[in-house]
Motif scaffolding. Structure first.
Motif, PDB file in Angstrom:
ATOM      1  N   PRO A   1       0.816  -1.220   0.000  1.00 31.30           N
ATOM      2  CA  PRO A   1       0.000   0.000   0.000  1.00 31.30           C
ATOM      3  C   PRO A   1       0.846   1.265   0.000  1.00 31.30           C
ATOM      4  N   VAL A   2       0.432   2.208  -0.824  1.00 30.20           N
ATOM      5  CA  VAL A   2       1.031   3.538  -0.867  1.00 30.20           C
ATOM      6  C   VAL A   2       0.049   4.498  -0.220  1.00 30.20           C
ATOM      7  N   GLU A   3       0.518   5.219   0.788  1.00 28.35           N
ATOM      8  CA  GLU A   3      -0.351   6.136   1.536  1.00 28.35           C
ATOM      9  C   GLU A   3      -0.346   7.515   0.891  1.00 28.35           C
ATOM     10  N   ILE A   4      -1.547   8.044   0.652  1.00 27.54           N
ATOM     11  CA  ILE A   4      -1.703   9.395   0.116  1.00 27.54           C
ATOM     12  C   ILE A   4      -2.567  10.193   1.092  1.00 27.54           C
ATOM     13  N   THR A   5      -1.998  11.276   1.603  1.00 30.10           N
ATOM     14  CA  THR A   5      -2.680  12.122   2.579  1.00 30.10           C
ATOM     15  C   THR A   5      -3.206  13.369   1.864  1.00 30.10           C
ATOM     16  N   VAL A   6      -4.510  13.611   1.984  1.00 28.82           N
ATOM     17  CA  VAL A   6      -5.134  14.702   1.236  1.00 28.82           C
ATOM     18  C   VAL A   6      -6.151  15.439   2.097  1.00 28.82           C
ATOM     19  N   GLN A   7      -6.429  16.667   1.686  1.00 30.57           N
ATOM     20  CA  GLN A   7      -7.460  17.442   2.355  1.00 30.57           C
ATOM     21  C   GLN A   7      -8.861  16.952   1.980  1.00 30.57           C
ATOM     22  N   ASN A   8      -9.003  16.449   0.749  1.00 26.60           N
ATOM     23  CA  ASN A   8     -10.317  16.037   0.249  1.00 26.60           C
ATOM     24  C   ASN A   8     -10.264  14.566  -0.164  1.00 26.60           C
ATOM     25  N   ALA A   9     -10.536  13.673   0.782  1.00 25.62           N
ATOM     26  CA  ALA A   9     -10.506  12.238   0.496  1.00 25.62           C
ATOM     27  C   ALA A   9     -11.589  11.841  -0.496  1.00 25.62           C
ATOM     28  N   LYS A  10     -12.735  12.494  -0.428  1.00 25.69           N
ATOM     29  CA  LYS A  10     -13.848  12.146  -1.319  1.00 25.69           C
ATOM     30  C   LYS A  10     -13.458  12.343  -2.779  1.00 25.69           C
TER      31      LYS A  10
END
Length: 313
Positions: free
Chosen positions: A160-169
């Motif tokens: 798994p590659v983790e991506i952190t974002v303000q807008n997950a939707k």
């Protein structure tokens, strides 16, 4: 029907190519399968590490930027890379190896609902070793026989590659509606998506986080490349991306594979890369990564390029 077949590679920034090579080959036991240059800036090394031939899904790649400052961590960034090892016993073997090399780590804990060890490379890139014994992994991933790591403990490939974002939707919709990713589960960290349902080798873990956007530097991730079959498939996906409303930043034949790039709404840069022709197109399996390889369109500038690069092993 076209399908995203998992991760292709992931590209990061390193400050010192020599130190990077020592860490990923001599400590983590990956093979350097290609020593080349950034095709947009040939004064910069581009190093590729992976299995015996740099199979899709095993490739960790690095651009050397000697003046790179530290990463100011934040959101809207690719924040963690999972790497599968074969068994729980392999994780215990890695505890001893990390201690032996004075690398700080979390001990055996969990990540994405698997047993895991968290640690960082010399640039501060966040890595996670994962117990993959319950996962079905690609049978074409091939061990490098000269690795310093015994085969029963070696790193197999990317998880798994983790991506952190303000807008997950928004990111979820991009993965689902353009590329057909499916939501596998809600983990303690976030939303775990799979490119191929039931298979872990193409997982993306979306973490929603507000706050300042990451300012990249050494140890930051530049982009994630996902895997497509060939050039015809690449053009199919280009149309789907444009139909969804995103711009294609550019498409290019990189000699070792063809690729296209786009940014989704949170600013995450994705590449789509073809399986072939691969790194043996200009080198034998035995000689991979041992010399500076250049695509034909840069070969005429070899003398100038080599003059501008600091020699590394």
């Amino acid at each position: 029907m076209s399908q995203i077949a998992g991760h292709h590679h992931i590209s990061m920034i390193t400050k010192t190519a020599g130190e990077n090579h020592h860490f990923y080959r001599d400590i983590l036991g990956l093979r350097r399968v290609k020593k080349t240059v950034n095709q947009e800036n040939p004064k910069m090394y581009h190093l590729f590490y992976g299995d015996l031939t740099g199979s899709p899904g095993t490739e960790l790649t690095f651009f050397e930027i000697p003046n790179a400052g530290r990463t100011h961590r934040g959101t809207n960034a690719i924040t963690k890379i999972g790497l599968f090892v074969p068994t729980q016993q392999a994780l215990h073997d890695w505890l001893h190896r990390l201690d032996e090399h004075h690398i700080s780590h979390s001990g055996i804990t969990s990540y994405a609902d698997r047993e895991a060890i968290h640690f960082e490379d010399p640039d501060g890139l966040r890595l996670v070793l994962l117990n993959g014994e319950k996962d079905t992994l690609p049978d074409f991933w091939t061990a490098w026989p000269d690795s310093p790591i015994p085969e029963e403990s070696r790193i197999l490939g990317m998880g798994p590659v983790e991506i952190t974002v303000q807008n997950a939707k928004s990111l979820s919709a991009t993965l689902e509606k353009i590329f057909g990713y499916t939501l596998a589960k809600h983990t303690g960290e976030g939303l775990l998506y799979q490119s191929t349902k039931g298979h872990a080798f193409g997982e993306i873990l979306i973490v929603e986080q507000d706050g300042p956007v990451e300012k990249p530097g050494k140890g930051s991730v530049h982009h994630l490349a996902i895997r497509v079959k060939d050039g015809e498939d690449l053009r199919y996906w280009a149309e789907k991306i444009k139909d969804y409303g995103y711009d294609i930043l550019f498409m290019k034949d990189r000699f070792y594979f063809e690729s296209l790039y786009f940014k989704e709404e949170n600013g995450i840069l994705f590449e789509l890369a073809t399986d072939g022709p691969g790194f043996t197109v200009d080198a034998s399996v035995e000689s991979l990564g041992t010399k500076l390889d250049l695509p034909p369109f840069l070969e005429t500038k070899r003398e100038e390029i080599e003059r501008n690069l600091k020699q590394i092993d």
